[in-house]
Design a protein around this motif. Structure first.
Motif: not given
Length: 248
Positions: A8, A15, A18
């Motif tokens: 991650q 983000h 992920q």
């Protein structure tokens, strides 16, 4: 050779990765595909240690990449950068031998030049190119110089970042063929990121589809067309409609 588990990586509220899980077998050619901005280059930077993931693990040959001698770790890698990334102020041979003229891999100057000329020959460039400067070369020749630099230190692992970007179809075919031949000859493990499906079919043993920060599908290139995965199917056929939303 390379194993990512639940990796991650974020940049502030963005983000990017992920929970990426991916295995690249020793001596195989893995191609990562996906739209622009999906995090393909971020994966490479995380493997190289240029970026540090917030979570997950990355192992090289079974060893945590964050441990041990970093110089020795990086010496195992070669990379062909997207734009060539040649040094304008250095002649071609010094670009090719850049790693051999400094650091842990340093060789005598004459030996480094000899290796550079040998690698230039391997990518189809004559010795006379060695003393030219990058600006004197065509885009295709510059890309070959970048490829020669990537293999100059005989790395175990080679990364190719959009290797055919900006090249015409014929030169793209030449570069794809060179990459396939060189990876096979060296027995190297390769990771390529690209949008070019012609390149994928030419150089991949395995393919991984990255979307929304996760690997949506991975498998042998021979299984790609009949994968049944909607994300992969839309991407490889260039369809406007499907689970991947086109940014308008």
């Amino acid at each position: 050779m390379i194993e990512l588990r639940d990796v991650q990586k974020s940049f502030g509220a963005l983000h990017v990765l992920q929970g990426v899980t991916l295995t690249v077998e020793t001596g195989s050619s893995m191609v990562i595909i996906g739209g622009s901005g999906t995090g393909k280059s971020v994966i490479l930077k995380c493997i190289l240690g240029l970026l540090r993931p917030e979570a997950g693990s990355i192992r090289l040959d079974g060893t945590d990449m964050t441990r041990g001698d970093r110089d020795a770790f990086l010496a195992r890698f070669g990379m062909l950068f997207q734009g060539g990334a040649l040094f304008d102020s250095l002649p071609v041979w010094q670009n090719v031998a850049f790693r051999l003229l400094r650091g842990a891999l340093k060789r005598p100057k004459a030996e480094a030049r000899e290796i550079a000329i040998e690698k230039l020959r391997r990518v189809g460039l004559q010795p006379g190119v060695a003393d030219k400067f990058p600006a004197e070369l065509s885009g295709g020749m510059q890309k070959r110089v970048g490829l020669a630099r990537a293999i100059a230190a005989d790395p175990e692992i080679i990364f190719f970042d959009e290797p055919t970007t900006g090249l015409d179809p014929i030169m793209s075919g030449v570069i794809n063929e060179l990459i396939r031949e060189i990876v096979t000859e060296m027995g190297a493990t390769a990771i390529t990121i690209t949008h070019d499906m012609t390149s994928v079919r030419a150089i991949a043993d395995d393919v991984a589809m990255l979307h929304d920060g996760q690997i949506k599908w991975s498998g042998p290139v021979a299984d790609m067309d009949a994968s049944g995965d909607p994300y992969l199917d839309q991407f490889i056929h260039g369809r406007a409609h499907g689970p991947i939303e086109a940014v308008r």
